[in-house]
Motif scaffolding. Structure first.
Motif, mmCIF file in Angstrom:
data_model
loop_
_atom_site.group_PDB
_atom_site.id
_atom_site.type_symbol
_atom_site.label_atom_id
_atom_site.label_comp_id
_atom_site.label_asym_id
_atom_site.label_seq_id
_atom_site.Cartn_x
_atom_site.Cartn_y
_atom_site.Cartn_z
ATOM 1 N N GLU A 85 0.831 -1.207 0.000
ATOM 2 C CA GLU A 85 0.000 0.000 0.000
ATOM 3 C C GLU A 85 0.866 1.257 0.000
ATOM 4 O O GLU A 85 0.562 2.220 -0.716
ATOM 5 C CB GLU A 85 -0.934 0.004 1.205
ATOM 6 C CG GLU A 85 -2.053 -1.004 1.093
ATOM 7 C CD GLU A 85 -2.835 -1.189 2.376
ATOM 8 O OE1 GLU A 85 -3.993 -1.638 2.286
ATOM 9 O OE2 GLU A 85 -2.308 -0.904 3.475
ATOM 10 N N GLN A 86 1.936 1.250 0.776
ATOM 11 C CA GLN A 86 2.834 2.405 0.787
ATOM 12 C C GLN A 86 3.474 2.591 -0.586
ATOM 13 O O GLN A 86 3.597 3.713 -1.074
ATOM 14 C CB GLN A 86 3.893 2.258 1.866
ATOM 15 C CG GLN A 86 4.773 3.496 1.993
ATOM 16 C CD GLN A 86 5.803 3.373 3.099
ATOM 17 O OE1 GLN A 86 6.029 2.299 3.659
ATOM 18 N NE2 GLN A 86 6.443 4.484 3.427
ATOM 19 N N GLU A 87 3.861 1.493 -1.217
ATOM 20 C CA GLU A 87 4.511 1.578 -2.523
ATOM 21 C C GLU A 87 3.578 2.105 -3.606
ATOM 22 O O GLU A 87 4.034 2.744 -4.551
ATOM 23 C CB GLU A 87 5.095 0.223 -2.917
ATOM 24 C CG GLU A 87 6.303 -0.143 -2.082
ATOM 25 C CD GLU A 87 6.868 -1.516 -2.389
ATOM 26 O OE1 GLU A 87 6.295 -2.242 -3.229
ATOM 27 O OE2 GLU A 87 7.885 -1.858 -1.774
ATOM 28 N N ILE A 88 2.271 1.854 -3.485
ATOM 29 C CA ILE A 88 1.336 2.372 -4.498
ATOM 30 C C ILE A 88 0.815 3.756 -4.127
ATOM 31 O O ILE A 88 0.035 4.342 -4.862
ATOM 32 C CB ILE A 88 0.164 1.406 -4.759
ATOM 33 C CG1 ILE A 88 -0.704 1.228 -3.525
ATOM 34 C CG2 ILE A 88 0.651 0.080 -5.308
ATOM 35 C CD1 ILE A 88 -2.010 0.488 -3.796
ATOM 36 N N GLY A 89 1.230 4.264 -2.971
ATOM 37 C CA GLY A 89 0.859 5.615 -2.581
ATOM 38 C C GLY A 89 -0.377 5.735 -1.718
ATOM 39 O O GLY A 89 -0.886 6.835 -1.521
ATOM 40 N N ASP A 90 -0.856 4.634 -1.167
ATOM 41 C CA ASP A 90 -2.031 4.666 -0.286
ATOM 42 C C ASP A 90 -1.545 4.801 1.157
ATOM 43 O O ASP A 90 -1.564 3.844 1.942
ATOM 44 C CB ASP A 90 -2.864 3.409 -0.482
ATOM 45 C CG ASP A 90 -4.198 3.444 0.249
ATOM 46 O OD1 ASP A 90 -4.424 4.378 1.047
ATOM 47 O OD2 ASP A 90 -5.016 2.536 0.011
ATOM 48 N N ALA A 91 -1.119 6.009 1.511
ATOM 49 C CA ALA A 91 -0.502 6.251 2.816
ATOM 50 C C ALA A 91 -1.449 5.984 3.971
ATOM 51 O O ALA A 91 -1.042 5.443 5.005
ATOM 52 C CB ALA A 91 0.019 7.679 2.892
ATOM 53 N N GLY A 92 -2.721 6.331 3.829
ATOM 54 C CA GLY A 92 -3.674 6.129 4.920
ATOM 55 C C GLY A 92 -3.847 4.662 5.278
ATOM 56 O O GLY A 92 -3.787 4.289 6.456
ATOM 57 N N LEU A 122 6.380 3.584 9.449
ATOM 58 C CA LEU A 122 5.357 4.335 10.150
ATOM 59 C C LEU A 122 5.883 5.722 10.538
ATOM 60 O O LEU A 122 5.174 6.737 10.391
ATOM 61 C CB LEU A 122 4.859 3.576 11.370
ATOM 62 C CG LEU A 122 3.679 4.178 12.115
ATOM 63 C CD1 LEU A 122 2.463 4.338 11.192
ATOM 64 C CD2 LEU A 122 3.314 3.300 13.311
ATOM 65 N N GLN A 123 7.103 5.763 11.003
ATOM 66 C CA GLN A 123 7.715 7.053 11.342
ATOM 67 C C GLN A 123 7.768 7.961 10.113
ATOM 68 O O GLN A 123 7.449 9.148 10.183
ATOM 69 C CB GLN A 123 9.113 6.849 11.928
ATOM 70 C CG GLN A 123 9.778 8.137 12.363
ATOM 71 C CD GLN A 123 11.155 7.893 12.971
ATOM 72 O OE1 GLN A 123 11.789 6.869 12.727
ATOM 73 N NE2 GLN A 123 11.599 8.832 13.764
ATOM 74 N N PHE A 124 8.149 7.403 8.986
ATOM 75 C CA PHE A 124 8.195 8.173 7.741
ATOM 76 C C PHE A 124 6.808 8.676 7.360
ATOM 77 O O PHE A 124 6.633 9.851 7.037
ATOM 78 C CB PHE A 124 8.776 7.325 6.594
ATOM 79 C CG PHE A 124 8.698 8.002 5.263
ATOM 80 C CD1 PHE A 124 9.629 8.978 4.914
ATOM 81 C CD2 PHE A 124 7.703 7.669 4.361
ATOM 82 C CE1 PHE A 124 9.544 9.615 3.686
ATOM 83 C CE2 PHE A 124 7.608 8.321 3.128
ATOM 84 C CZ PHE A 124 8.538 9.283 2.786
ATOM 85 N N LEU A 125 5.805 7.798 7.398
ATOM 86 C CA LEU A 125 4.441 8.196 7.031
ATOM 87 C C LEU A 125 3.899 9.272 7.979
ATOM 88 O O LEU A 125 3.205 10.200 7.545
ATOM 89 C CB LEU A 125 3.508 6.996 7.023
ATOM 90 C CG LEU A 125 3.722 6.008 5.866
ATOM 91 C CD1 LEU A 125 2.911 4.749 6.077
ATOM 92 C CD2 LEU A 125 3.390 6.664 4.533
ATOM 93 N N ASN A 126 4.209 9.143 9.258
ATOM 94 C CA ASN A 126 3.734 10.120 10.228
ATOM 95 C C ASN A 126 4.427 11.466 10.088
ATOM 96 O O ASN A 126 3.913 12.483 10.558
ATOM 97 C CB ASN A 126 3.887 9.588 11.654
ATOM 98 C CG ASN A 126 2.868 8.523 11.963
ATOM 99 O OD1 ASN A 126 1.791 8.461 11.364
ATOM 100 N ND2 ASN A 126 3.196 7.652 12.911
ATOM 101 N N SER A 127 5.593 11.494 9.443
ATOM 102 C CA SER A 127 6.320 12.754 9.261
ATOM 103 C C SER A 127 5.836 13.502 8.026
ATOM 104 O O SER A 127 6.225 14.642 7.814
ATOM 105 C CB SER A 127 7.822 12.487 9.155
ATOM 106 O OG SER A 127 8.142 11.864 7.923
#
Length: 128
Positions: A85-92, A122-127
């Motif tokens: 999901e992160q790789e396809i851009g679905d951050a949520g 997760l740290q990256f996404l939260n930033s």
């Protein structure tokens, strides 16, 4: 193991299809559904077919996958789902699945590469 089948060095789309077809031709009674779905997802991911990788992971989370898979495979599936999901851009969705994964194994007694990676992701996404 998955690593023993040579998928860590990358995999062409054609090789991935061949390996998936070989798995599919095995009698259902002799198949470990959880391991198979995670393996298929990783083959597709490494060959660049992220929609097929997501489909394989979602199959693990369906009732037949829940019935035929041990808890560890289901939890690993949550992590793999978040990565794709992160790789396809679905951050949520990636964030939600990383948190779900870490709720299960985030405080493991032994160091797990997937836990370290999940925390970093997760740290990256939260930033963001």
């Amino acid at each position: 193991t998955m690593g023993g089948m040579g998928i860590h060095g990358g995999c062409s789309a054609g090789a991935a299809v061949g390996k998936v077809e070989a798995l599919s031709s095995t009698s259902l009674i002799n198949r470990d559904f959880g391991v198979e779905r995670l393996f298929v997802a990783r083959l597709h991911r490494e060959s660049g077919d992220l929609p097929a990788a997501l489909e394989a992971i979602h199959e693990l989370r369906q009732p037949v996958g829940q019935f035929w898979s041990p808890a560890a495979m289901k939890i690993e599936g949550i992590y793999q789902l978040a990565v794709v999901e992160q790789e396809i851009g679905d951050a949520g969705s990636a964030r939600a699945h990383l948190e779900e994964f870490l709720d299960h194994w985030g405080e493991a007694d032994i160091p797990l590469e997937s836990v370290t990676d999940a925390k970093r992701r997760l740290q990256f996404l939260n930033s963001q």
